[in-house]
Structure formats: C-alpha cells, structure tokens
Design an enzyme around this catalytic site. Structure first.
Site, PDB file in Angstrom:
ATOM      1  N   LYS A  19       0.858  -1.195   0.000  1.00 33.28           N
ATOM      2  CA  LYS A  19       0.000   0.000   0.000  1.00 33.28           C
ATOM      3  C   LYS A  19       0.887   1.235   0.000  1.00 33.28           C
ATOM      4  O   LYS A  19       1.486   1.595   1.008  1.00 33.28           O
ATOM      5  CB  LYS A  19      -0.930   0.060   1.218  1.00 33.28           C
ATOM      6  N   SER A  59       5.021   7.547  10.089  1.00 38.71           N
ATOM      7  CA  SER A  59       5.216   8.316  11.321  1.00 38.71           C
ATOM      8  C   SER A  59       5.200   7.413  12.562  1.00 38.71           C
ATOM      9  O   SER A  59       4.633   6.309  12.543  1.00 38.71           O
ATOM     10  CB  SER A  59       4.093   9.352  11.438  1.00 38.71           C
ATOM     11  N   GLU A  81       9.696   1.404  10.345  1.00 35.71           N
ATOM     12  CA  GLU A  81      10.711   2.416  10.000  1.00 35.71           C
ATOM     13  C   GLU A  81      10.033   3.760  10.199  1.00 35.71           C
ATOM     14  O   GLU A  81       9.184   4.158   9.396  1.00 35.71           O
ATOM     15  CB  GLU A  81      11.134   2.272   8.528  1.00 35.71           C
ATOM     16  N   CYS A 124      13.360  11.029   6.436  1.00 34.62           N
ATOM     17  CA  CYS A 124      13.351  10.546   7.823  1.00 34.62           C
ATOM     18  C   CYS A 124      14.678  10.824   8.489  1.00 34.62           C
ATOM     19  O   CYS A 124      14.742  11.049   9.688  1.00 34.62           O
ATOM     20  CB  CYS A 124      13.039   9.060   7.862  1.00 34.62           C
TER      21      CYS A 124
HETATM   22  P1  NAD Z   1       1.946   8.332   7.966  1.00 31.71           P
HETATM   23  O1  NAD Z   1       2.180   7.610   9.242  1.00 31.71           O
HETATM   24  O2  NAD Z   1       0.989   9.449   7.942  1.00 31.71           O
HETATM   25  O3  NAD Z   1       1.458   7.324   6.823  1.00 31.71           O
HETATM   26  C1  NAD Z   1       2.228   6.202   6.457  1.00 31.71           C
HETATM   27  C2  NAD Z   1       1.324   5.168   5.831  1.00 31.71           C
HETATM   28  O4  NAD Z   1       0.415   4.682   6.819  1.00 31.71           O
HETATM   29  C3  NAD Z   1       0.480   5.670   4.671  1.00 31.71           C
HETATM   30  O5  NAD Z   1       0.476   4.684   3.650  1.00 31.71           O
HETATM   31  C4  NAD Z   1      -0.904   5.820   5.300  1.00 31.71           C
HETATM   32  O6  NAD Z   1      -1.961   5.680   4.382  1.00 31.71           O
HETATM   33  C5  NAD Z   1      -0.890   4.669   6.282  1.00 31.71           C
HETATM   34  N1  NAD Z   1      -1.824   4.811   7.408  1.00 31.71           N
HETATM   35  C6  NAD Z   1      -2.200   5.953   8.040  1.00 31.71           C
HETATM   36  N2  NAD Z   1      -3.063   5.675   9.049  1.00 31.71           N
HETATM   37  C7  NAD Z   1      -3.223   4.318   9.053  1.00 31.71           C
HETATM   38  C8  NAD Z   1      -3.979   3.406   9.844  1.00 31.71           C
HETATM   39  N3  NAD Z   1      -4.763   3.826  10.848  1.00 31.71           N
HETATM   40  N4  NAD Z   1      -3.901   2.102   9.574  1.00 31.71           N
HETATM   41  C9  NAD Z   1      -3.103   1.637   8.581  1.00 31.71           C
HETATM   42  N5  NAD Z   1      -2.388   2.448   7.770  1.00 31.71           N
HETATM   43  C10 NAD Z   1      -2.431   3.766   8.018  1.00 31.71           C
HETATM   44  O7  NAD Z   1       3.403   8.822   7.469  1.00 31.71           O
HETATM   45  P2  NAD Z   1       3.789   9.622   6.141  1.00 31.71           P
HETATM   46  O8  NAD Z   1       3.374  11.032   6.270  1.00 31.71           O
HETATM   47  O9  NAD Z   1       3.398   8.853   4.942  1.00 31.71           O
HETATM   48  O10 NAD Z   1       5.377   9.540   6.214  1.00 31.71           O
HETATM   49  C11 NAD Z   1       6.159  10.463   6.906  1.00 31.71           C
HETATM   50  C12 NAD Z   1       6.784   9.804   8.111  1.00 31.71           C
HETATM   51  O11 NAD Z   1       7.509   8.644   7.720  1.00 31.71           O
HETATM   52  C13 NAD Z   1       7.822  10.690   8.799  1.00 31.71           C
HETATM   53  O12 NAD Z   1       7.657  10.587  10.186  1.00 31.71           O
HETATM   54  C14 NAD Z   1       9.146  10.081   8.360  1.00 31.71           C
HETATM   55  O13 NAD Z   1      10.218  10.359   9.222  1.00 31.71           O
HETATM   56  C15 NAD Z   1       8.799   8.626   8.292  1.00 31.71           C
HETATM   57  N6  NAD Z   1       9.719   7.883   7.430  1.00 31.71           N
HETATM   58  C16 NAD Z   1      10.608   7.016   8.003  1.00 31.71           C
HETATM   59  C17 NAD Z   1      11.517   6.330   7.223  1.00 31.71           C
HETATM   60  C18 NAD Z   1      12.533   5.396   7.824  1.00 31.71           C
HETATM   61  O14 NAD Z   1      13.152   4.646   7.069  1.00 31.71           O
HETATM   62  N7  NAD Z   1      12.743   5.394   9.128  1.00 31.71           N
HETATM   63  C19 NAD Z   1      11.510   6.520   5.843  1.00 31.71           C
HETATM   64  C20 NAD Z   1      10.585   7.392   5.285  1.00 31.71           C
HETATM   65  C21 NAD Z   1       9.689   8.071   6.101  1.00 31.71           C
END
Ligand code: NAD
Length: 455
Positions: A153, A205, A226, A261
C-alpha cells in the site's frame, strides 16, 4: 480518491480506492500465488527484479515526472532517487543467493544440523510518500526475492508511483498474483490491519507505526517499523573548512524539502566557529531556488502534504516566543501550492518544539555548544534514535560521541545517507527491526533448524 498536485492544488486524476471486497480478493490471490513463487529458485526471482530495475531505468524520465507531480519533489531529486535506489538491486544481485542458501553446520559427528530460510508468506507493506523508491524497494524487493508475495500500500500521496511499480514488476515477470498495489489511505490501511498477513512492514510516522504495532500484536507475526527522526549534527571547531561544513549541513537539512526521515533536524555548533557557520549556512540557504518542481533548477519545491504547513508555522511561532533568532524564511508562501520558505533559526534551545518534535519540512534550528560533553547531552535529549552525525577532523572525538548515541546509524563527516550494505534501523521512537544488509533480507524469512540423526 483525488490525486492532488501539491505545486498548484490541481487534481491530477481521481482513482477508486479498494473496497473490502476488492482487497480480500487481492489477498486471496496473493495467498495462491505465493505458494508457486516460493517454489521458484532465488535466481529466477532475482532475474525478475533485475529486469524490473532495467525497466525503471528505461523509463526514468516519465517515472520522475509522475513522482514530482504527485509529491512536489524537485525533478532532479526524483531522478536522483530513482537512479540511486538501483543500488538495492545491485546489492541483491551480489548477495541474495548466498544469504538465502541453506547453511550446513560443519564439524559435527553424530548429528547433521542445518538452517534453511523459508519465506514468511504473504506480507503487508504500508509505505510512506517521501522516498517511495528507496523505502518501497527496502521492503518489497527484498521480500519478493526471499519468496514472499506482497500487498503493497503506497501512501495516498504516492499512489501513481505505486501503480507504476506494479505495472513494471508484472512486465518484468513477477506474476500478477505475487504483488498487488493496494489503493487508498488510512481507512484502507485499517482493512489491511484486520486482514490475514504473515508480517507487517511499515514506513511512516511514529504515531501510525505505534498504532499499527498495537493493533496487530495479537497475531504474533513479525512487525517492522521504520519511523521518524529528530536527527542531530554536531559541528566541532576543528572542521577543515567551516563553509564546506555549512554547505553540507544545509543540504542534509533541506534536501527533499527536509522531508527525509534522516534529514538533519537539529544542529549543534561549537562556540569557536558558531557565528561563521551560521553566516555560511544562511548564505547557502538563501541561494536555494524555490519553485516549480518540474524545473530542473528547483531545489525547494512545495511540501507534499498541506497539513504540514501549520505545523511548521507553529514551530516558528513557538521558537520566536522562546527567544530563537530567525535568520531567514519563517512563513508560508501565499501562492497556490504548499510552499514554505526555507527557514533557519539560531540561538535555539530544547524548550522549543523545533528542537523536540519532528519538523519534516524546510526548517532548521542551530544551537551553540561549548564542549563535546554539552553536545553529547543535547544530542541524546530526544525521543527518537534514527541517525546522529559529527563533522570533525578527529575520528577519535567523533567516536567518543558515537559510543554514547542510542541511534541505529552514526555518520562521520556525512549525513542523510542510506546504504544497502549496512542495516537501516531506528531505535526508541524511530522504529523496530532493520531493513537492508543481510538482516534486511532475513527479515522476510523464517529460519528452520534441522537436526538429523541416522539410526
Ligand atoms: P503516515 O504515518 O501518515 O502514513 C504512512 C502510511 O500509513 C500511509 O500509507 C498511510 O496511508 C498509512 N496509514 C495511516 N493511518 C493508518 C492506519 N490507521 N492504519 C493503517 N495504515 C495507516 O506517514 P507519512 O506522512 O506517509 O510519512 C512520513 C513519516 O515517515 C515521517 O515521520 C518520516 O520520518 C517517516 N519515514 C521514516 C523512514 C525510515 O526509514 N525510518 C523513511 C521514510 C519516512
């Protein structure tokens, strides 16, 4: 679901989100396909992934345009990401067969012992939008090579890119019942958590990651997270060139609009070079070209998510109220699109949200320190633990800092960097488990121990 261009708020296209029925059909399909896929040799699975990489490169300009239009990533950075992510495929080509082969224990007399690595089965990969090639490849390519089927997804902010992955994987020979792109946002993500998978691999996140881990805990299947970061850099007074250090630090903080990130989110600078460093960093940031992501000269595009604009504005107001000195930027650009000026604060402290909460945008705080111990204390003062960096000519002093960092990665004279050769992992609120390296492929397997005795 409308796919919005963050540079001008226009609707690029509208796509139908997966219903529960469509989703459960896709998962059944994957269950069936995985059994056949697992019977293929690693060499065959690898051949499909290598072909996928070739197809991606053949279409790099079109794919980069799709990525830039839906996320606002400047086009040159989209091209860099797509080409850079190929190193995962090279890494798998070199190592996957070796790492997935059975291991026979040598030197035993009465009992034959060996380990085999079996695929988990059908895994769920819920992904982020900021580097969809890098973070997607870290999971679905390694999972596929290890013999799993994948429900991928993409973030709702990178759906068109996710659909391109699906198209090119099929074209490269990955069967249609081995990889499915799942379309939708949080609600569809919820269906995935309620469905039957053999592992959950999440990038996003901390808030969502923690929620997912709790929600699927009862299934007792592997869960990897991650998550975000608040990554510190300490610039020591012995750096060879303060200007170069400032230019590199600015790139670490502002590349991809700070939406990485492992972007630098906090900078500590030794008092002896503080003023010069701040001046050079601000000069560099003021030279960044902000504008249309499709223009090759653009370094700062719009933020991908509009919802991040008030968060940045709040961090600015909070830092100002607590005595931070705004050196440049500080506000949203009132055109259409999600533009926020590249923003630099000096004289910040840990009372400010800017130094505590993930900003995930084009904003950085710089704090003066008097010695290594003070820098170490401040670097450690975070709920996150993704990466920590030191710029210095002294490896010994840098190592003294690294020994005390509770982070998955440490960088000496570099930052904001990921390599397939070493594990990518976060500690504390930055995550659970590791991708990349040998650990990153074993994460998609279950070890089986054999004890055989002839009687
Ligand atoms: P997010 O948590 O808003 O969304 C991530 C994913 O989760 C999306 O696909 C979203 O549709 C899904 N999602 C949201 N709510 C959900 C739920 N209740 N149930 C299941 N799935 C759900 O994060 P984002 O804005 O897409 O990404 C940014 C974050 O990702 C930042 O905090 C960043 O630091 C982190 N990040 C970490 C890494 C790493 O390798 N550590 C890499 C890239 C991004």
């Amino acid at each position: 679901m409308d796919i919005i261009n963050p540079a001008n708020d226009s609707i690029i296209t509208s796509i139908k989100e997966d219903s529960i029925e469509v989703l459960s059909d896709k998962i059944d399909h994957l269950r069936f396909g995985q059994k056949e896929w697992a019977k293929q040799t690693v060499a065959h699975r690898l051949k499909c992934i290598v072909r996928f990489g070739e197809l991606v490169l053949e279409n790099v300009n079109e794919l980069a345009t799709i990525l830039s239009e839906e996320t606002g990533k400047p086009i040159q950075q989209s091209i860099n990401e797509i080409k850079g992510a190929q190193n995962r495929i090279e890494h798998l080509k070199l190592n996957a067969e070796k790492w997935l082969a059975e291991e026979v224990i040598e030197g035993l007399e009465t009992t034959y012992e060996k380990i085999t690595y079996e695929p988990l089965g059908v895994i769920c990969n819920i992904s982020a939008w900021n580097f969809p090639y890098n973070v997607g490849y870290n999971v679905f390519l390694y999972a596929l090579v290890a013999g799993n089927a994948v429900a991928y997804k993409p973030s709702e902010f990178a759906t068109l890119t996710g659909l391109q992955f699906q198209k090119l994987l099929y074209e490269a020979g990955v069967p249609e019942n081995v990889f499915h792109c799942i379309i939708g946002g949080a609600e569809v993500g919820e269906y995935l958590l309620e469905s039957d998978f053999d592992g959950y691999f999440f990038t996003g996140s901390h808030k969502t990651g923690q929620y997912i881990a709790k929600k699927v805990a009862h299934k007792l299947v592997p869960v990897q997270l991650e998550l975000g970061g608040k990554d510190p850099l300490y610039v020591m007074e012995d750096v060879a060139d303060v200007k170069i250090a400032a230019i590199n630090a600015a790139e670490g903080a502002f590349y991809n609009n700070g939406q990485s990130c492992c972007a630098l989110e906090r900078i500590y600078v030794h008092a002896a070079i503080y003023d010069e460093f701040v001046k050079e960093l601000v000069k560099e940031v003021n030279n960044y070209k902000m504008g249309d992501p499709l223009n090759k000269e653009t370094f700062i595009g719009p933020l991908t998510r509009k919802a991040q604009l008030p968060i940045l504005q709040y961090q600015v107001e909070d830092a100002l109220a607590k005595g931070g000195v705004l050196m440049t930027g500080g506000t949203e650009v009132n055109n259409s699109g999600n533009y926020f000026e590249p923003t630099v604060f000096k004289d910040v402290n840990h009372e400010m949200k800017l130094m505590q909460e993930e900003s995930f945008g084009p904003i950085i705080g710089i704090q003066k320190v008097n010695n290594d111990e003070q820098a170490i204390d401040l670097m450690k003062d975070s709920d996150y633990g993704l990466t920590s960096a030191v710029f210095s000519t002294s490896k010994e002093r840098a190592d003294h800092v690294f020994d005390q960092m509770n982070s998955g990665t440490v960088y000496w004279n570099c930052c904001d960097r990921v390599s397939p050769n070493v594990p990518w992992s976060g500690r504390k609120n930055s995550g659970l488990g590791a991708t990349l390296s040998v650990q990153g492929i074993r994460a998609f397997t279950l070890p089986k121990a054999y004890h055989w005795r002839e009687v």
